[in-house]
Design an enzyme around this catalytic site. Structure first.
Site, mmCIF file in Angstrom:
data_model
loop_
_atom_site.group_PDB
_atom_site.id
_atom_site.type_symbol
_atom_site.label_atom_id
_atom_site.label_comp_id
_atom_site.label_asym_id
_atom_site.label_seq_id
_atom_site.Cartn_x
_atom_site.Cartn_y
_atom_site.Cartn_z
ATOM 1 N NE ARG A 197 -3.202 -1.850 3.460
ATOM 2 C CZ ARG A 197 -2.712 -1.905 4.452
ATOM 3 N NH1 ARG A 197 -4.122 -0.369 4.651
ATOM 4 N NH2 ARG A 197 -2.738 -2.539 5.218
ATOM 5 C CE1 TYR A 241 32.859 19.743 -8.535
ATOM 6 C CE2 TYR A 241 31.262 21.521 -9.794
ATOM 7 C CZ TYR A 241 31.870 20.041 -9.263
ATOM 8 O OH TYR A 241 31.099 18.260 -9.899
#
Ligand code: UD1
Ligand code: CA
Length: 453
Positions: free
Chosen positions: A18, A373
């Site tokens: 379910r 980065y």
């Protein structure tokens, strides 16, 4: 092993259809941790001899998660889901026979308190009776009903097997059951599947016990503690209920929530005294908030340590690996990640500070970005004590700003800056006297001669 031995069996083989999910049911999270994680934590008893987790076939993910949380654990596979009694039986070969108490809990009932389970084990140990956990259900539909006889527990009847009168009983079985180990295996052997669901019910152990002269005692807990999760709606309800419990506990320990219902905690959120938390604040896992910290509205924190007297937000995002020092100040629209912001430093507006140290009392101007980065790797930015970073600066890592250095606004810094120096890294401003007036005059004359459309 002495008679204090305890074995715990956690049933988690159900498919959880379910939930409509690829993820096994017990790995769905509540307060930032899988349901099974809550169950494993609440059954971590002093002197526990053995914990056996029963999973279904193809549930390696569940087994892996359980092993990552506990190293004293055996995992067994129940090949087909023939019922809770059959699942318990699957665990038998892993149990030391005849010693102490066996505690059975359900993997999909994560809110049962450790203290309640400990009480059940203790009661079982002292009385030699079977001990079940019961609760008064507002709506008992679907639950096993606990039937009494002269005030004593006689048996548990599953909803589907119960008659009209039995269904009116609101005293329901919550799932956990403590059984004297000496009787456990024998009682399970006696189970039959002659019932409405054709399953071997763990709950039948109670009547089988009574027939064999073993009493059953019912320990009662609040309904909110045994909420089972069978669907996503149940998951949300369990989340809400645990949030409420954790908020109450935090307030009892000296935290002020300006609007408690809008603050979301994780299972491991830690607070000191006199912390104030504004509206709509979210704490992801791994937050440690020390005394006298103020966290203003709409902030999101995760994996962060906030030291005494610091001020965060409003609208701050504090990501994993952030350590905000004593009396530091993180203002609106500031994101930090893997950043050590030391005592008294200020990052008051519109910044991204990642893979960095900001030294004590440094001041980071609005719009400062650490460019950490390059698309492949992350690099570190080190900002010294008392440094002053002008607004709208980009710090291209790896780069180091010395103690007490001053950085002109709008700088794009690619080279280290010495202590106490001034660095300006932007286009130099030029001025041409009268240029604008001449420009306008020239254009006015063009306008007069052209059609102007
Ligand atoms: C069960 C109880 C019911 C109780 C309710 C409380 C039984 C027969 N019924 O019903 O009295 O009121 O819990 O929430 O015990 N499981 C297995 N293998 C199986 C079947 C189930 O490991 O073959 C596990 C499930 O993963 C789950 C737990 O046992 O964690 C409970 O099973 P579930 O089918 O949800 O039982 P309920 O119908 O909720
Ligand atoms: Ca259930």
């Amino acid at each position: 092993m002495t008679s204090t031995a305890l074995s715990t069996v956690i049933l988690a083989a159900g498919k959880g259809t379910r939930m409509k999910s690829r993820l096994p049911k017990v790995l769905h999270e509540i307060a930032g941790r899988p349901m099974l994680g809550h169950v494993l934590a609440n059954t971590r008893f002093e002197g526990s001899a053995r914990t056996v987790l029963v999973v279904g076939p193809d549930m390696d993910q569940v087994a892996d998660y359980a092993h990552s949380q506990r190293d004293d654990l055996a995992v067994v596979v129940q090949k087909s889901q023939l019922g809770t009694g059959d699942a318990a039986r699957t665990a038998l070969p892993e149990l030391r026979d005849g010693e102490g108490v066996v505690l059975v809990v359900f993997g999909d009932t994560p809110l049962v308190r450790a203290g309640t389970l400990a009480d059940m084990v203790e009661t079982c140990r002292m009385s030699g009776s079977i001990v079940i956990l019961g609760f008064e259900a507002a709506d008992p539909t679907g639950y096993g009903r606990i039937l009494l006889d002269n005030g004593k527990v006689r048996r548990i009847v599953e909803h589907k097997d119960a008659n009209e009168e039995e269904r009116r009983t609101r005293l329901c079985f919550g799932g956990p059951m403590a059984v004297p180990a000496a009787h456990f295996g024998k009682l399970l052997e006696g189970l039959s599947n002659d019932n409405a669901q054709g399953e071997y019910y763990l709950t039948d152990v109670v009547s089988l016990g009574r027939d064999a002269g073993i009493d059953c005692v019912c320990v009662i807990c609040p309904e909110a503690d045994i909420q089972g999760v069978n669907s996503r709606a149940d998951l949300a309800a369990a989340e809400a209920s645990l949030q409420q419990r954790m908020r109450r506990e935090a307030m009892a320990e000296g935290v002020t929530f300006l609007d408690p219902d809008t603050v979301y905690l994780s299972f491991d959120t830690k607070f000191g005294r006199d912390v104030t938390v504004g509206q709509n604040v979210v704490f992801g896992p791994g937050c440690d908030i020390e005394d006298a910290v103020t966290i203003k509205a709409f902030s999101h924190l995760e994996g962060a340590k906030i030291a005494e007297g610091a001020e965060i937000g409003p609208f701050a995002r504090i990501r994993p690996g952030s350590e905000i020092g004593r009396k530091a100040r993180i203002g609106n629209f500031v994101e930090t990640k893997k950043a050590k912001v030391e005592e008294g430093a200020k990052i008051n507006h519109l910044s991204y500070i990642g893979d960095a140290r900001v030294g004590p009392r440094a001041n980071i101007g609005a719009g400062t970005i650490t460019c950490n980065y390059d698309g492949y790797r992350k690099f570190f930015t080190d900002i010294g004590a008392g440094a002053f970073v002008g607004s709208n600066s980009s710090l291209v890592a790896p780069v180091k700003i010395g103690d007490g250095a001053y950085l002109g606004s709008g700088s794009v810094v690619t080279k280290d800056v010495s202590a106490d120096a001034l660095a300006v890294a932007r286009g130099r401003q030029i001025e041409k006297a009268g240029w604008a007036a001449a420009f306008r005059a020239k254009n006015e004359s063009i306008k007069k001669t052209s059609s102007g459309d």
